[in-house]
Design a protein around this motif. Structure first.
Motif, mmCIF file in Angstrom:
data_model
loop_
_atom_site.group_PDB
_atom_site.id
_atom_site.type_symbol
_atom_site.label_atom_id
_atom_site.label_comp_id
_atom_site.label_asym_id
_atom_site.label_seq_id
_atom_site.Cartn_x
_atom_site.Cartn_y
_atom_site.Cartn_z
ATOM 1 N N ALA A 51 0.832 -1.214 0.000
ATOM 2 C CA ALA A 51 0.000 0.000 0.000
ATOM 3 C C ALA A 51 0.863 1.259 0.000
ATOM 4 C CB ALA A 51 -0.930 -0.013 1.212
ATOM 5 N N TYR A 52 1.950 1.248 0.759
ATOM 6 C CA TYR A 52 2.843 2.393 0.812
ATOM 7 C C TYR A 52 3.500 2.647 -0.548
ATOM 8 C CZ TYR A 52 6.681 5.408 2.281
ATOM 9 O OH TYR A 52 7.567 6.447 2.401
ATOM 10 N N ALA A 53 3.944 1.589 -1.210
ATOM 11 C CA ALA A 53 4.560 1.738 -2.529
ATOM 12 C C ALA A 53 3.551 2.266 -3.545
ATOM 13 C CB ALA A 53 5.145 0.408 -2.998
ATOM 14 N N ALA A 54 2.312 1.806 -3.481
ATOM 15 C CA ALA A 54 1.279 2.297 -4.405
ATOM 16 C C ALA A 54 0.997 3.773 -4.161
ATOM 17 C CB ALA A 54 0.004 1.473 -4.237
ATOM 18 N N GLU A 55 0.953 4.178 -2.898
ATOM 19 C CA GLU A 55 0.728 5.587 -2.576
ATOM 20 C C GLU A 55 1.892 6.448 -3.065
ATOM 21 O OE1 GLU A 55 1.432 9.131 -0.403
ATOM 22 O OE2 GLU A 55 2.449 7.297 0.182
ATOM 23 N N GLN A 56 3.107 5.958 -2.881
ATOM 24 C CA GLN A 56 4.279 6.701 -3.343
ATOM 25 C C GLN A 56 4.320 6.790 -4.873
ATOM 26 O OE1 GLN A 56 7.134 8.164 -1.384
ATOM 27 N NE2 GLN A 56 5.272 8.234 -0.155
ATOM 28 N N ALA A 57 3.885 5.731 -5.558
ATOM 29 C CA ALA A 57 3.836 5.766 -7.022
ATOM 30 C C ALA A 57 2.831 6.808 -7.503
ATOM 31 C CB ALA A 57 3.478 4.385 -7.569
ATOM 32 N N ALA A 58 1.687 6.907 -6.834
ATOM 33 C CA ALA A 58 0.690 7.907 -7.215
ATOM 34 C C ALA A 58 1.227 9.316 -6.999
ATOM 35 C CB ALA A 58 -0.596 7.691 -6.414
ATOM 36 N N THR A 59 1.921 9.535 -5.887
ATOM 37 C CA THR A 59 2.518 10.841 -5.613
ATOM 38 C C THR A 59 3.573 11.190 -6.654
ATOM 39 O OG1 THR A 59 2.113 10.581 -3.253
ATOM 40 C CG2 THR A 59 3.783 12.178 -3.891
ATOM 41 N N ALA A 60 4.402 10.218 -7.008
ATOM 42 C CA ALA A 60 5.447 10.451 -8.009
ATOM 43 C C ALA A 60 4.842 10.748 -9.375
ATOM 44 C CB ALA A 60 6.369 9.238 -8.089
ATOM 45 N N ALA A 61 3.792 10.032 -9.757
ATOM 46 C CA ALA A 61 3.149 10.268 -11.052
ATOM 47 C C ALA A 61 2.552 11.671 -11.109
ATOM 48 C CB ALA A 61 2.071 9.217 -11.303
ATOM 49 N N ARG A 62 1.895 12.097 -10.040
ATOM 50 C CA ARG A 62 1.330 13.450 -10.012
ATOM 51 C C ARG A 62 2.419 14.512 -10.085
ATOM 52 N NH1 ARG A 62 -1.997 11.129 -6.206
ATOM 53 N NH2 ARG A 62 -0.785 12.038 -4.506
ATOM 54 N N ALA A 63 3.516 14.313 -9.330
ATOM 55 C CA ALA A 63 4.614 15.287 -9.347
ATOM 56 C C ALA A 63 5.270 15.338 -10.723
ATOM 57 C CB ALA A 63 5.643 14.934 -8.278
ATOM 58 N N GLY A 64 5.455 14.176 -11.335
ATOM 59 C CA GLY A 64 6.055 14.150 -12.673
ATOM 60 C C GLY A 64 5.155 14.795 -13.716
ATOM 61 N N ALA A 65 3.864 14.532 -13.638
ATOM 62 C CA ALA A 65 2.928 15.130 -14.593
ATOM 63 C C ALA A 65 2.850 16.642 -14.387
ATOM 64 C CB ALA A 65 1.547 14.503 -14.438
ATOM 65 N N ARG A 66 2.882 17.093 -13.145
ATOM 66 C CA ARG A 66 2.858 18.530 -12.870
ATOM 67 C C ARG A 66 4.096 19.198 -13.444
ATOM 68 N NH1 ARG A 66 2.936 18.279 -7.674
ATOM 69 N NH2 ARG A 66 0.733 17.747 -7.561
ATOM 70 N N ALA A 67 5.272 18.574 -13.249
ATOM 71 C CA ALA A 67 6.517 19.140 -13.778
ATOM 72 C C ALA A 67 6.498 19.137 -15.302
ATOM 73 C CB ALA A 67 7.718 18.349 -13.260
ATOM 74 N N ALA A 68 6.024 18.048 -15.911
ATOM 75 C CA ALA A 68 5.975 17.981 -17.375
ATOM 76 C C ALA A 68 4.995 19.007 -17.937
ATOM 77 C CB ALA A 68 5.584 16.575 -17.817
ATOM 78 N N SER A 69 3.900 19.285 -17.221
ATOM 79 C CA SER A 69 2.945 20.282 -17.711
ATOM 80 C C SER A 69 3.530 21.686 -17.669
ATOM 81 C CB SER A 69 1.654 20.236 -16.879
ATOM 82 O OG SER A 69 1.855 20.782 -15.595
ATOM 83 N N LEU A 70 4.525 21.879 -16.801
ATOM 84 C CA LEU A 70 5.222 23.172 -16.737
ATOM 85 C C LEU A 70 6.491 23.163 -17.578
ATOM 86 C CD1 LEU A 70 4.849 23.789 -12.900
ATOM 87 C CD2 LEU A 70 3.543 24.857 -14.744
ATOM 88 N N ARG A 71 6.659 22.101 -18.388
ATOM 89 C CA ARG A 71 7.808 21.903 -19.267
ATOM 90 C C ARG A 71 9.131 21.824 -18.496
ATOM 91 N NH1 ARG A 71 3.823 24.030 -21.850
ATOM 92 N NH2 ARG A 71 3.398 23.785 -24.039
#
Length: 130
Positions: A51-71
């Motif tokens: 469960a902890y790894a899944a939560e961390q993966a979701a956080t990482a995906a959101r952070a990566g998508a946010r950074a990519a949206s800001l180029r």
């Protein structure tokens, strides 16, 4: 009359011998149950790690998508969003139209030898910042 009293004494002695034989029974049963308790406890810890790894993966995906949206660099943002002890990799960062999608994979820690669960994968999509 005397015959009845002798029979009662024999029964009392026999039950005392039976109690003496049963003295360590609870300890033996407890020792036999300890491995079951350990397995259940370790399974609970391993489920928590999943469960902890899944939560961390979701956080990482959101952070990566946010950074990519800001180029910005999505991989750096993904790695920075995850706890230092976990291994993460992000893919994506591109997208069609006006959104960007990033998928993060976090390796699930193996707490119990022989119980391997692979990696947790989560995807996040963010609109591009214009």
């Amino acid at each position: 009359m005397r015959y009845g009293r002798e029979r009662t004494r024999v029964r009392v002695r026999a039950s005392a011998r039976a109690r003496a034989r049963d003295r360590g029974q609870v300890a033996i049963e407890y020792l036999g149950f300890i491995p079951v308790l350990l397995i259940v406890g370790l399974a609970g810890l391993q489920i928590g790690a999943v469960a902890y790894a899944a939560e961390q993966a979701a956080t990482a995906a959101r952070a990566g998508a946010r950074a990519a949206s800001l180029r910005q660099d999505a991989q750096t943002a993904c790695a920075g969003a995850v706890s230092g002890s976990l291994k993460v990799s992000c893919t994506g960062g591109g997208g069609g139209g006006d959104s960007v999608t990033v998928t993060a994979s976090v390796d699930i820690p193996q707490l119990v030898p022989g119980w391997s669960f692979g990696a947790a994968h989560k995807t996040a999509t963010m609109p591009l910042d214009h």
